[in-house]
Scaffold this motif. Structure first.
Motif, PDB file in Angstrom:
ATOM      1  N   ILE A  10       0.802  -1.116   0.001  1.00 35.41           N
ATOM      2  CA  ILE A  10       0.037  -0.072   0.127  1.00 35.41           C
ATOM      3  C   ILE A  10       0.766   1.201   0.009  1.00 35.41           C
ATOM      4  O   ILE A  10       0.501   2.280  -0.746  1.00 35.41           O
ATOM      5  N   ALA A  11       2.009   1.349   0.659  1.00 33.38           N
ATOM      6  CA  ALA A  11       3.111   2.372   1.064  1.00 33.38           C
ATOM      7  C   ALA A  11       3.051   3.119  -0.419  1.00 33.38           C
ATOM      8  O   ALA A  11       3.129   4.489  -0.603  1.00 33.38           O
ATOM      9  N   PRO A  12       3.682   2.381  -1.604  1.00 26.46           N
ATOM     10  CA  PRO A  12       3.970   3.329  -2.673  1.00 26.46           C
ATOM     11  C   PRO A  12       2.704   3.497  -3.513  1.00 26.46           C
ATOM     12  O   PRO A  12       2.973   4.588  -4.411  1.00 26.46           O
ATOM     13  N   LEU A  13       1.690   3.414  -3.040  1.00 28.04           N
ATOM     14  CA  LEU A  13       0.340   3.751  -3.849  1.00 28.04           C
ATOM     15  C   LEU A  13       0.081   5.113  -3.465  1.00 28.04           C
ATOM     16  O   LEU A  13      -0.935   5.602  -4.035  1.00 28.04           O
ATOM     17  N   TYR A  14       0.256   5.581  -2.038  1.00 31.04           N
ATOM     18  CA  TYR A  14      -0.088   6.909  -1.791  1.00 31.04           C
ATOM     19  C   TYR A  14       0.261   8.087  -2.800  1.00 31.04           C
ATOM     20  O   TYR A  14      -0.422   8.896  -3.130  1.00 31.04           O
ATOM     21  N   PRO A  15       1.613   8.152  -3.018  1.00 30.57           N
ATOM     22  CA  PRO A  15       1.789   9.391  -3.878  1.00 30.57           C
ATOM     23  C   PRO A  15       1.287   9.331  -5.318  1.00 30.57           C
ATOM     24  O   PRO A  15       0.681  10.191  -5.800  1.00 30.57           O
ATOM     25  N   LEU A  16       0.879   7.845  -5.793  1.00 29.83           N
ATOM     26  CA  LEU A  16       0.306   7.610  -7.045  1.00 29.83           C
ATOM     27  C   LEU A  16      -1.323   8.179  -6.887  1.00 29.83           C
ATOM     28  O   LEU A  16      -1.741   9.039  -7.592  1.00 29.83           O
ATOM     29  N   VAL A  17      -2.141   7.543  -5.887  1.00 28.11           N
ATOM     30  CA  VAL A  17      -3.409   8.256  -5.714  1.00 28.11           C
ATOM     31  C   VAL A  17      -3.507   9.535  -5.595  1.00 28.11           C
ATOM     32  O   VAL A  17      -4.310  10.409  -5.974  1.00 28.11           O
ATOM     33  N   ASN A  18      -2.471  10.372  -4.963  1.00 32.31           N
ATOM     34  CA  ASN A  18      -2.365  11.824  -4.834  1.00 32.31           C
ATOM     35  C   ASN A  18      -2.244  12.497  -6.216  1.00 32.31           C
ATOM     36  O   ASN A  18      -2.947  13.248  -6.277  1.00 32.31           O
ATOM     37  N   GLU A  19      -1.405  11.774  -6.898  1.00 29.57           N
ATOM     38  CA  GLU A  19      -1.168  12.431  -8.136  1.00 29.57           C
ATOM     39  C   GLU A  19      -2.449  12.193  -9.256  1.00 29.57           C
ATOM     40  O   GLU A  19      -3.175  13.163  -9.919  1.00 29.57           O
ATOM     41  N   LEU A  20      -3.159  10.948  -8.932  1.00 31.71           N
ATOM     42  CA  LEU A  20      -4.398  10.705  -9.929  1.00 31.71           C
ATOM     43  C   LEU A  20      -5.577  11.607  -9.385  1.00 31.71           C
ATOM     44  O   LEU A  20      -6.457  12.306 -10.317  1.00 31.71           O
ATOM     45  N   VAL A  21      -5.771  11.905  -8.181  1.00 34.79           N
ATOM     46  CA  VAL A  21      -6.871  13.015  -7.799  1.00 34.79           C
ATOM     47  C   VAL A  21      -6.648  14.230  -8.199  1.00 34.79           C
ATOM     48  O   VAL A  21      -7.450  15.019  -8.764  1.00 34.79           O
ATOM     49  N   LYS A  22      -5.301  14.713  -8.131  1.00 35.45           N
ATOM     50  CA  LYS A  22      -4.921  15.995  -8.590  1.00 35.45           C
ATOM     51  C   LYS A  22      -5.388  16.012 -10.020  1.00 35.45           C
ATOM     52  O   LYS A  22      -5.718  16.961 -10.558  1.00 35.45           O
ATOM     53  N   GLN A  23      -5.093  15.187 -10.802  1.00 30.92           N
ATOM     54  CA  GLN A  23      -5.388  15.172 -12.292  1.00 30.92           C
ATOM     55  C   GLN A  23      -7.099  14.709 -12.699  1.00 30.92           C
ATOM     56  O   GLN A  23      -7.343  14.559 -13.731  1.00 30.92           O
ATOM     57  N   ASN A  24      -7.871  14.728 -11.490  1.00 36.56           N
ATOM     58  CA  ASN A  24      -9.207  14.700 -11.723  1.00 36.56           C
ATOM     59  C   ASN A  24      -9.461  13.323 -12.099  1.00 36.56           C
ATOM     60  O   ASN A  24     -10.673  13.232 -12.729  1.00 36.56           O
ATOM     61  N   LYS A  25      -8.779  12.293 -11.785  1.00 35.86           N
ATOM     62  CA  LYS A  25      -9.198  10.852 -12.360  1.00 35.86           C
ATOM     63  C   LYS A  25     -10.244  10.455 -11.432  1.00 35.86           C
ATOM     64  O   LYS A  25     -10.259  10.727 -10.084  1.00 35.86           O
ATOM     65  N   GLU A  26     -11.049   9.767 -11.723  1.00 35.38           N
ATOM     66  CA  GLU A  26     -12.208   8.934 -11.073  1.00 35.38           C
ATOM     67  C   GLU A  26     -11.496   7.729 -10.498  1.00 35.38           C
ATOM     68  O   GLU A  26     -11.166   6.713 -11.107  1.00 35.38           O
ATOM     69  N   VAL A  27     -11.069   7.687  -8.976  1.00 37.01           N
ATOM     70  CA  VAL A  27     -10.470   6.493  -8.500  1.00 37.01           C
ATOM     71  C   VAL A  27     -11.220   5.830  -7.423  1.00 37.01           C
ATOM     72  O   VAL A  27     -11.912   6.145  -6.598  1.00 37.01           O
ATOM     73  N   ILE A  28     -10.981   4.328  -7.735  1.00 34.43           N
ATOM     74  CA  ILE A  28     -11.629   3.383  -7.014  1.00 34.43           C
ATOM     75  C   ILE A  28     -10.599   2.688  -6.325  1.00 34.43           C
ATOM     76  O   ILE A  28      -9.651   2.155  -6.909  1.00 34.43           O
ATOM     77  N   LEU A  29     -10.350   2.813  -4.868  1.00 34.75           N
ATOM     78  CA  LEU A  29      -9.237   2.468  -4.430  1.00 34.75           C
ATOM     79  C   LEU A  29      -9.517   1.215  -3.442  1.00 34.75           C
ATOM     80  O   LEU A  29     -10.628   1.149  -2.618  1.00 34.75           O
ATOM     81  N   LEU A  30      -8.776   0.058  -3.529  1.00 37.37           N
ATOM     82  CA  LEU A  30      -9.090  -1.180  -2.716  1.00 37.37           C
ATOM     83  C   LEU A  30      -7.663  -1.369  -2.037  1.00 37.37           C
ATOM     84  O   LEU A  30      -6.939  -1.802  -2.526  1.00 37.37           O
ATOM     85  N   LEU A  31      -7.905  -1.632  -0.554  1.00 37.85           N
ATOM     86  CA  LEU A  31      -6.748  -1.885   0.048  1.00 37.85           C
ATOM     87  C   LEU A  31      -6.979  -2.971   1.064  1.00 37.85           C
ATOM     88  O   LEU A  31      -8.186  -3.157   1.522  1.00 37.85           O
ATOM     89  N   GLY A  32      -6.000  -4.076   1.097  1.00 37.98           N
ATOM     90  CA  GLY A  32      -6.345  -5.298   1.833  1.00 37.98           C
ATOM     91  C   GLY A  32      -4.883  -5.365   2.966  1.00 37.98           C
ATOM     92  O   GLY A  32      -3.828  -4.927   2.477  1.00 37.98           O
TER      93      GLY A  32
END
Length: 266
Positions: free
Chosen positions: A121-143
């Protein structure tokens, strides 16, 4: 271009059972770092000497160019990370980085699925942050195994996205595998990003092939040198457009690879 520097730790905290978050100011590396890359670190402490000998690869969890800091999240799994977990503010790290090939984001994708498991999960935080900044519609599943091991949950909850969690002990979200959510997706997905245990990513890879969805996977491989010389991190990938497969080095060609090209079966 990767650099090697020695810097003092700013802060280190235990954030879960066996999980630690370490912050260090290293503007030389941060200025070049991209989401999905990693650093190769070794501790500089009088009581550790040269043991363990090899560095440890750790993905970037936070990249803050304004402050010149980076945050690393890791799990204690052996002697090396155990030594690392004993360090405190003021102790020094020998750091090489940034290394590897990180995530890429296409302008053509809109609805994006991000799936992380455990320390992946750790390296996905900066990715999700950038996706949200680019106005992507994000579905995030964490296990994770338990609620305490769902890294960065409170930070992810601050984003405008769809978030679902699964834990093996049922202490948070659904009880069971995070991949169980795949069968319940109601909307078409344009792209997938994932990082976590190999069995989890194999299920995701197979689902992506069946659903004709492209994506990227960040592999967690053991690395000796981090520069492609020792061949300890080779992984199997399909040859693009051809039958058969080849070996590629996770430290240079990866750790991020096209999801449908990675061979998880062997």
């Amino acid at each position: 271009m990767a650099q090697r520097v020695i810097k003092e730790i700013i802060d280190q905290q235990k954030i879960g059972p066996g999980y630690f978050k370490l912050v260090i100011k290293v503007p030389e590396i941060v200025a070049q770092a991209k989401i999905g890359q990693f650093v190769h670190i070794k501790w500089v402490a009088e009581d550790s000497g040269a043991d363990p000998l090899l560095r440890r690869p750790i993905s970037l969890n936070r990249i803050n160019p304004a402050e010149g800091t980076m945050t690393l999240v890791y799990r204690v799994v052996g002697r090396g990370t155990k030594v690392l977990s004993k360090l405190t503010a003021g102790d020094k790290l020998d750091i090489m980085g940034p290394l590897g090939t990180g995530f890429s984001i296409s302008e053509d994708t809109n609805r994006v699925l991000v799936i992380g498991g455990g320390v992946g999960i750790a390296p996905l935080y900066p990715l999700v942050n950038e996706l949200v900044k680019q106005n992507k519609e994000v579905i995030l599943l964490l296990g994770a195994e338990s609620a305490e091991e769902v890294i960065d949950l409170s930070s992810f909850e601050e984003f405008d996205l769809e978030l679902k969690v699964a834990t093996m002990d049922g202490s948070l979200g659904r009880e069971g595998f995070v991949t169980d959510y795949l069968a319940e997706l109601e909307q078409e997905i344009d792209y997938i990003y994932t990082c976590g245990p190999m069995p989890m990513m194999k299920v995701i890879r197979d689902w992506a092939i069946d659903s004709n969805v492209a994506g990227q996977a960040s592999l967690e491989e053991r690395m000796g040198c981090g520069t492609g010389a020792c061949l300890s991190c080779v992984c199997q990938v399909k040859i693009d457009g051809k039958d058969g497969w080849t070996y590629k080095k996770a430290c240079t060609a990866g750790p991020v690879f096209p999801l449908r090209e990675v061979i998880f079966d062997e």
